[in-house]
Design an enzyme around this catalytic site. Structure first.
Site: not given
Ligand SMILES: *[C@@H]1O[C@H](CO)[C@@H](O)[C@H](O)[C@H]1NC(C)=O
Ligand SMILES: *[C@@H]1O[C@H](CO)[C@@H](O)[C@H](O)[C@H]1NC(C)=O
Ligand SMILES: *[C@@H]1O[C@H](CO)[C@@H](O)[C@H](O)[C@H]1NC(C)=O
Ligand SMILES: *[C@@H]1O[C@H](CO)[C@@H](O)[C@H](O)[C@H]1NC(C)=O
Ligand SMILES: *[C@@H]1O[C@H](CO)[C@@H](O)[C@H](O)[C@H]1NC(C)=O
Length: 905
Positions: A182, A223, A397
């Protein structure tokens, strides 16, 4: 599966992180309101009319005391000397007030040392073990982790992912290594720091060993840190949340914060495949409803390398979010990452079992977890940037890291699982439950599957239990069908059918596929507006997978060039037979209808095994084939026959040939079982949909002997003796058989719990027993557990649910002491200790992580650990790829690669 040739260094726009829906603001009070719904009030004790009494002076004295004070002496309690069980029939059987008065006299008797009125104990059930009152973590957000708590007791969220139940079986992700691909990971976050593993980390964007995110004012790079917390945030450390695999090691690969190229992806997917077990990715090509894109040539090779060589040959596990393009009408089959057989593609459902607005449908989705939904539904709490904690993590996600955590639990239960075993286990244990979709269907192997949710909600407890006893799946066979190169026009507004009869490589020992896993269709289509196309594939068992749905925003005129669509819907079915590909072109108003599309080429690639992957007891072949003759299916095929017969009825000659053996005395209009005028045994179907004569009725039906017809059983019945609610003799999957009333119920009534272990009638409702007892199906009564169990599911030593006092949980058994190489560990929420394996390379220890006392041969003890390793071989896999592709000889790569190649010589 990219539609274009390898582009090598071609720079592509950065993939979209699948956390974007998180941006929507919402009123905090709404969240509080919604969260309180799942938290049931603590139960008050319920007192019984039984007492435990410790008496001095032996059995004679106990008998005297009992009669003197009006009790019935039920004798010594088990083998506890001096303890007696007294019963008082004049006291209320169940009361929330403890009894006083008379019992005080007994208490005051000098021969009575101690007494206790017995309370009704909350029973830990086999499949509903997640009892939030049993587990108390001091992490402040623990109570807000609704998808961990919601159990059968709360109507609001009836079915859960059973994560605490997997912990209670002793699995918390120990010795499993996970990395998050990520935008970086905050390595100093107080909830991550203890599980953070620098060896599972790398910074591909800056080519160094520190994966920390780049900080900016908008916290754009949050994230990865959010996903990491979901997987492996530390438990009971007074900080933020509890990760699903809270003892797993977690790293991060920073690769999204910069230009993403094939090299960047290949490098990230290939970081230390021998050391890292699971790679979790919540990103992909733009979910904008018009992109068709997948891994480039190097990334594809990195996947293949990971699958073949990763985890010392067992195969790296790649978990992927299915995408957030629902609002844009996107379809995840146009994303070559989720569509790959090497990735486990995961979808989301809201806590109410509804389809979230961002969900993308497609046939390659394997399973589902809970995630966020509409603004008034729950979101996910997790670790956040700058040592923070957020309540607003959303989208698919969320789902990839949840499954990553659950797979980590499964790998702890059985470290020898291969990448395909993990997929088999997910297929086997995921369940539709209350997830709402109008396309649930039962495939030819008896599994319910949907384009929204794959095989349904994942079940952590079931997966660790299955993992524990799983034997390796038979070798994967690949049968590549020959390519059909006959060009076919696709006229606007029409559907083109083309079939391929496959023997599934029956004559080739190494390729023969009998039982299917993945099915891939490779197509080349020319079309002036790609988004108008729909593609469906029907398997020999009749299972229809939608490979592509219309996409309103996809105006591309590039069509598909050797694009590979994948479906998992035929998993477990037989491979041999007729496969039908249907391509439908529904033109949107803006198109020139003269320009026809063209199917230029297609072929079928069947993946699977020659032998059955596991014992047939859990796999319902016979029943499933019969379920295929569902009325809806008959309607579509028979309606056509019916119509054509109507049109030509005038000219038709009388049929005089032989009738089908099932036809009755009135004769027939043709040779088939659906052309009889009456039946010998039973007719199945309806006038409208067409009728067929059968010798016996399929499951879900019973034979009405008077009318000679197969009639439907009640909803949920698999077999029945009549139409009535109480005439079920066995139930379909996801229903429970309630033996007292002979009904099939979705939820067992109070006083009963659902038992999914194999019984004659499938899963059933079983009466609850007293603590220390279990319900014996043979004897049909409660019987005592093995002495090492406090609660149990059966008589054996290996059937303990909880261990008795002074016993530790070791594998499946409760043992008095852990064996060599294990140590007894306190597990949050468990009243007993669990035997946990010492760290790698350590032969005896007092705990994990630097608590080694003795090392295995060839290792030396250093500060409690048996190994040291540095970060120098991060680029090893990439370098092999670079070398085997001779990339350093190409000019464009000199700058990009050769620095890396030098590192590994
Ligand atoms: C393809 O399958 C989908 C979902 O099952 C269905 O809605 C659609 O009508 C099918 N399309 C064709 C052309 O059969
Ligand atoms: C399959 O069944 C046999 C006999 O019933 C049993 O011994 C074996 O353990 C089973 N294997 C699996 C993988 O369940
Ligand atoms: C968590 O830690 C607290 C002390 O802070 C302790 O009282 C509690 O029992 C622990 N919970 C678990 C589940 O171990
Ligand atoms: C061992 O641990 C101590 C204290 O934790 C530390 O000061 C020391 O540097 C460590 N030694 C090595 C060789 O890592
Ligand atoms: C144990 O030793 C092997 C072989 O040297 C090594 O690859 C592995 O990383 C070691 N494990 C740990 C946890 O240090």
């Amino acid at each position: 599966a990219g539609p274009s040739l390898p582009t090598g260094a071609g720079q592509r726009p950065p993939p979209a992180a699948r956390g974007r829906p998180a941006m929507r603001p919402y009123a905090p009070w709404l969240l509080l309101l919604a969260l309180s719904a799942c938290l049931a009030a603590p139960a008050r004790p319920v007192y019984t009319n039984h007492w435990a009494v410790r008496v001095l002076g032996g059995p004679g004295e106990a008998a005297r005391l009992a009669s003197a004070y009006g009790y019935l002496n039920l004798g010594q309690i088990g083998n506890l000397e001096n303890y007696y069980h007294f019963h008082h029939s004049k006291t209320m059987k169940r009361s929330t007030l403890s009894s006083r008065g008379r019992h005080n006299f007994l208490r005051m008797d000098p021969k009575v040392q101690w007494l206790q009125q017995q309370e009704v104990k909350r029973r830990v059930k086999r499949h509903v073990q997640s009892d939030p009152h049993l587990i108390h973590f001091n992490d402040p957000m623990w109570s807000k982790m609704w998808y961990m708590h919601c159990g059968d007791k709360s109507k609001h969220c009836r079915s859960e992912m059973n994560i605490p139940a997997a912990w209670q079986r002793g699995y918390t992700g120990k010795n499993v290594v996970v990395t998050i691909l990520d935008d970086g990971i905050e390595t100093s976050h107080p909830d991550l720091i203890q599980n953070y593993d620098p060896l599972a980390s790398y910074d591909v964007n800056d080519n160094d060993c520190d994966p920390s995110p780049r900080y900016d004012t908008s916290n754009e790079n949050k994230h990865g840190t959010r996903c990491a917390g979901q997987v492996a945030a530390k438990a009971n450390n007074s900080n933020c949340i509890v990760g699903i695999a809270y003892n797993a090691r977690i790293g991060g690969v920073r690769m999204l914060d910069g230009d993403v190229t094939d090299v960047v992806e290949a490098k990230s997917l290939g970081i230390r495949p021998d050391y890292i077990d699971i790679y979790s990715a919540s990103w992909g090509p733009d979910d904008d409803g018009k992109t068709v894109d997948g891994p480039g040539e190097l990334a594809k090779q990195a996947f293949e390398y990971g699958i073949k060589k990763g985890r010392k040959g067992l195969g790296s596990i790649f978990v992927w979010a299915s995408g957030n393009g629902g609002r844009e009408g996107d379809h995840c089959s146009c994303d070559g990452y989720t569509n790959s057989i090497y990735t486990i593609s995961i979808s989301s459902s809201t806590d109410n079992g509804l389809k979230p607005w961002y969900l993308e449908e497609c046939a390659s989705t394997l399973a589902t977890t809970y995630s966020s939904g509409a603004f008034y539904e729950h979101k996910i709490v997790t670790t956040d940037l700058r040592h923070g904690c957020t309540e607003g993590h959303t989208g698919t996600s969320v789902s990839a890291p949840i499954v990553t955590g659950i797979i980590a639990l499964a790998l702890e239960a059985n470290p020898l699982l291969t990448w395909r075993d993990v997929q088999h286990l997910i297929v086997k244990t995921s369940r539709p439950l209350h997830l709402k979709a109008d396309d649930w269907k039962t495939n030819g192997a008896g599994r319910k599957v949907s384009h929204l949710y794959g095989f349904g909600l994942v079940n952590a407890e079931a997966i660790v239990m299955e993992a524990k006893k799983w034997k390796k799946a038979p070798t994967q066979h690949v049968c590549i069908g020959s390519s059909d190169k006959t060009p076919r026009d696709i006229p606007a507004g029409h559907t083109v059918h083309t079939t391929s009869v496959s023997n599934a490589c029956a004559n080739h020992y190494e390729q023969r596929v009998v039982y299917l896993e993945h099915v891939v269709v490779r197509v080349t289509i020319e079309h002036s507006r790609r988004g108008d196309l729909q593609i469906n594939l029907t398997s020999p068992s009749g299972t229809e997978s939608q490979l592509l749905a219309r996409r309103a925003f996809d105006i591309s005129n590039e069509g598909f060039k050797n694009w590979e669509f994948m479906t998992v819907h035929c998993w477990g079915e037989k491979a041999e037979g007729e496969w039908t590909l249907k391509i439908q072109d529904t033109p949107s108003h803006m198109r020139n209808p003269e320009r026809k599309g063209k199917l230029k080429e297609w072929s079928l690639i069947l993946y699977g095994t020659a032998e059955h992957p596991y014992n047939t007891t859990g796999f319902h072949h016979s029943r499933s084939r019969m379920l295929e003759i569902s009325p809806s299916k008959m309607e579509s095929s028979k309606a056509v026959i019916f119509q054509s017969q109507m049109e030509v009825v005038e000219e038709e000659d009388e049929y005089s040939g032989p009738c089908h053996p099932e036809c009755g005395d009135k004769g027939c209009d043709g040779p088939n079982a659906d052309q009889c005028l009456n039946c010998i045994h039973y007719s199945l179907g309806s006038v409208k949909a067409g009728r067929v004569c059968v010798s016996s009725c399929p499951s879900g039906y019973f034979g009405d002997n008077t009318a000679k017809r197969c009639r439907r059983c009640q909803k949920g019945c698999e077999t029945c003796t009549g139409r009535g609610r109480d005439q079920c003799t066995s139930c379909r999957r996801s229903f429970y058989h309630h033996q007292e009333t002979n009904t099939c119920v979705m939820v067992c009534p109070p006083g009963f719990y659902s038992d999914e272990s194999k019984a004659v009638n499938g899963a059933g409702c079983v009466p609850e027993c007293q603590p220390g007892m279990y319900f014996s199906k043979g004897a049909r009564k409660c019987e005592r557990c093995h002495l090492s169990c406090q609660t149990c599911a059966g008589p054996g030593k290996e059937e303990c649910i909880q261990c008795a006092k002074d016993f530790h949980l070791h594998e499946w058994r409760c043992v008095p002491a852990c064996s060599q190489g294990f140590y007894a560990e306190e597990v949050p929420g468990l009243p007993y200790k669990v035997c946990t394996r010492c760290d790698d390379n350590c032969s005896s220890c007092e705990g994990s992580r630097k608590n080694c006392v003795k090392c295995k041969e060839g290792f030396s003890l250093q500060n409690g650990s048996c190994i040291t390793k540095t970060c120098t071989d991060a680029g090893k896999t990439l370098c092999e790829l670079v070398k085997s592709n001779k990339l350093c000889e190409r000019k464009v790569f000199v700058w990009l690669c050769c620095q890396t190649c030098l590192m590994a010589g």
